[in-house]
Design an enzyme around this catalytic site. Structure first.
Site, mmCIF file in Angstrom:
data_model
loop_
_atom_site.group_PDB
_atom_site.id
_atom_site.type_symbol
_atom_site.label_atom_id
_atom_site.label_comp_id
_atom_site.label_asym_id
_atom_site.label_seq_id
_atom_site.Cartn_x
_atom_site.Cartn_y
_atom_site.Cartn_z
ATOM 1 N N THR A 47 -31.349 -3.561 9.113
ATOM 2 C CA THR A 47 -30.248 -4.193 8.412
ATOM 3 C C THR A 47 -29.236 -4.926 9.177
ATOM 4 O O THR A 47 -28.203 -5.282 8.947
ATOM 5 C CB THR A 47 -29.217 -3.045 7.653
ATOM 6 O OG1 THR A 47 -28.744 -2.271 8.547
ATOM 7 C CG2 THR A 47 -29.904 -2.233 6.661
ATOM 8 N N GLU B 43 -23.297 3.507 0.893
ATOM 9 C CA GLU B 43 -23.468 2.294 1.651
ATOM 10 C C GLU B 43 -22.184 1.150 1.142
ATOM 11 O O GLU B 43 -21.741 0.289 2.109
ATOM 12 C CB GLU B 43 -24.622 1.492 0.820
ATOM 13 C CG GLU B 43 -25.995 2.212 1.360
ATOM 14 C CD GLU B 43 -27.362 1.982 0.711
ATOM 15 O OE1 GLU B 43 -28.247 1.615 1.224
ATOM 16 O OE2 GLU B 43 -27.114 2.015 -0.535
ATOM 17 N N THR C 237 -26.073 2.475 11.345
ATOM 18 C CA THR C 237 -27.290 2.140 10.408
ATOM 19 C C THR C 237 -27.974 3.482 9.984
ATOM 20 O O THR C 237 -28.290 4.282 10.951
ATOM 21 C CB THR C 237 -28.168 1.107 10.901
ATOM 22 O OG1 THR C 237 -28.955 0.628 9.821
ATOM 23 C CG2 THR C 237 -28.615 1.400 12.083
ATOM 24 N N TYR C 238 -28.519 3.517 9.109
ATOM 25 C CA TYR C 238 -29.495 4.753 8.569
ATOM 26 C C TYR C 238 -30.838 3.913 8.309
ATOM 27 O O TYR C 238 -31.832 4.785 7.938
ATOM 28 C CB TYR C 238 -29.094 5.445 7.625
ATOM 29 C CG TYR C 238 -27.567 5.823 7.734
ATOM 30 C CD1 TYR C 238 -27.346 6.847 8.297
ATOM 31 C CD2 TYR C 238 -26.356 5.110 7.376
ATOM 32 C CE1 TYR C 238 -25.865 7.663 8.655
ATOM 33 C CE2 TYR C 238 -25.037 5.595 7.476
ATOM 34 C CZ TYR C 238 -24.783 6.591 8.147
ATOM 35 O OH TYR C 238 -23.717 7.098 8.420
ATOM 36 N N ASN C 239 -30.946 2.787 8.390
ATOM 37 C CA ASN C 239 -32.191 2.116 8.283
ATOM 38 C C ASN C 239 -32.700 2.113 6.588
ATOM 39 O O ASN C 239 -33.771 2.214 6.509
ATOM 40 C CB ASN C 239 -33.592 2.363 9.332
ATOM 41 C CG ASN C 239 -32.897 2.047 10.695
ATOM 42 O OD1 ASN C 239 -32.854 2.923 11.379
ATOM 43 N ND2 ASN C 239 -32.811 0.797 10.960
ATOM 44 N N CYS D 285 0.831 -1.244 0.015
ATOM 45 C CA CYS D 285 0.051 0.068 0.079
ATOM 46 C C CYS D 285 0.740 1.341 0.001
ATOM 47 O O CYS D 285 1.348 1.857 0.996
ATOM 48 C CB CYS D 285 -0.932 -0.018 1.137
ATOM 49 S SG CYS D 285 -2.191 1.212 1.131
#
Length: 465
Positions: A371, A436, A359-361, A107
């Site tokens: 989720t 996401e 999470t943002y549902n 890297c």
């Protein structure tokens, strides 16, 4: 990406004017999407300002993580503590260990970042000629670096004893804990860097060129690595083929939840499903499974470049099962780190929890979606690849929720991140947002770090008892 230098000279000033070699912080994510985040969320802007004030720079990793400001805050707080606050290791040792860890996966982005930091804090430039130019104490860390990066299940208390009882080159327990956390942090951050296609900043090596803008806007190496702009028609066709994948995934989660409520598998069946998934994960090939050409600039910072995850999987060696019920982060690792390197256990725990519970549902355009089942499947699949088993988890759910292209991406990014390509990034979850996919990469990074830490901390505990 190779920089081809043909100078553009400003006639008035008589100087060469560089231009960025890439289009934004990531080769995979459109620049406008990344930059839009800080414009619409004042919290992100505030985090960026604080990071710039602390470091004098805002790196592209932070810009991409800006999709998830809660996590970014935790990440930056932890990294700042590891690199700059009081601790067992001197500042130049910390950056050199970062170089060693990032180099295991070639890297160059992270290596170059820490080469500059190493020199800024007074590090000896001779150490940068190669690992054999560094002190014996750091050279001795090479074996631990190698095993943790590629086959952490092989780590034993003998490796720990070798470092702690090396006479004048010995490590203290506190120093070793600091080093282990740094190694695992940069191994996993290398995964995130490749998984998100992070590009060097314009002022960094590989971040600029003096070459005139070409008609195609990218060079041949981009095409070879699958990192060009792509074929719009092909992408539209692929998108049409996967229409409905989100709905299918949501429906599967509902069905699995119903099955959970109706019946529970026996412990024997759960153990069988884990062993089956572990064996199958060994057979999942990483991207094209090609040999990577070692860069001299990076490979000089570590030994035995041929050592990797693939050697073990090709020979069909068995990964022993590590039962979380016998040794877990929550019950064992956390307290050991906090005792020997105060506050770091807490910082790491917050970061793990943040990535796991974030999470943002939402899923793509769907709202009010739970989720948690999907996030747990991703986390546990990564740990399963490392032989780590949760007795209370049904590993049969993994095959229901993670398709083969996603598994290939996960395995490549976690085990051989330097092979990750834009084509691979685009091949999974085609209907999902870039934010996401970045969230997925945060999960992969943190699950990998915790897996490595569990093996290292268990070996240290065995040595101490």
């Amino acid at each position: 990406m190779a920089a081809c230098y043909s100078e553009i000279v400003n006639k008035d000033l008589g100087v060469s004017i560089p231009r960025p070699l890439g289009n934004g912080p990531s080769r995979f994510i459109p620049e406008k999407e990344i930059l839009q985040v800080s414009k619409v969320d004042p919290r992100v802007q505030s985090i960026f300002e604080d990071a710039f004030a602390a470091l004098g720079r805002l790196d592209n990793i932070s810009l991409v993580m800006g999709f998830h400001p809660q996590y970014l805050e935790s990440f930056l707080r932890t990294q700042h503590y590891l690199l700059q606050m009081d601790g067992p290791l001197s500042l130049h040792y910390r950056h050199y260990i970062g170089i060693m860890a990032a180099a295991r996966h070639q890297c160059s982005y992270l290596v170059n970042l820490h080469v500059n930091d190493f020199l800024q804090v007074g590090g000896d430039p001779k150490w940068l000629n190669g690992l054999d130019g560094a002190p014996q104490k750091l050279q001795a860390l090479g074996e631990l670096n190698k095993i943790l990066a590629h086959r952490p299940w092989l780590l034993t208390k003998a490796h720990i004893e070798h470092l702690l009882k090396a006479e004048e080159h010995s490590w203290s327990l506190a120093e070793l804990i600091h080093a282990v956390v740094l190694l695992t942090h940069y191994h996993s951050l290398a995964s995130f860097t490749f998984g998100c296609g992070i590009t060097p900043e314009i002022h960094s090596d590989g971040g600029h060129t003096f070459r005139p803008v070409s008609l195609s806007q990218y060079c041949v190496c981009d095409i070879a690595n699958g990192n060009g702009h792509g074929n719009d028609l092909e992408e539209r066709r692929g998108s049409h083929q996967v229409s409905g994948e989100v709905e299918v995934l949501i429906e599967r989660m509902k069905q699995l939840q119903e099955c959970r409520d109706e019946e529970e598998a026996s412990q024997e069946e759960m153990a069988t499903r884990f062993e089956r998934e572990k064996t199958e994960s060994m057979l999942v090939a990483t991207a094209e499974d090609e040999e990577c050409v070692q860069s001299r600039d990076v490979s000089r910072h570590f030994e035995d470049p041929s050592y990797g995850y693939k050697d073990f999987s090709r020979r069909g060696e068995h990964v022993p099962t590590f039962r979380v019920q016998d040794y877990s982060w929550e019950d064992h690792g956390y307290s050991l780190v906090n005792r020997l390197y105060p506050d770091v256990g807490q910082l790491l725990d917050e970061k793990f929890q943040m990535a796991y519970n974030l999470t943002y549902n939402t899923m793509a355009m769907h709202k009010d979606v739970d989720t948690s089942m999907l996030r747990r499947a991703i986390w546990n699949y990564i740990h399963c690849m490392f032989g780590i088993r949760y007795d209370d988890y049904d590993y049969g759910e993994i095959n229901q929720l993670l398709d083969r292209s996603f598994k290939v991406y996960i395995k490549t990014m976690v085990c051989s991140p330097e092979k990750t390509t834009k084509r691979m990034y685009e091949s999974f979850w085609r209907q999902f947002q870039h934010s996401e996919k970045v969230h997925v990469n945060l999960l992969l990074m943190e699950a990998r770090m915790q897996a490595e830490l569990l093996y290292a901390l268990r070996a240290i505990t065995c040595y101490m008892t």
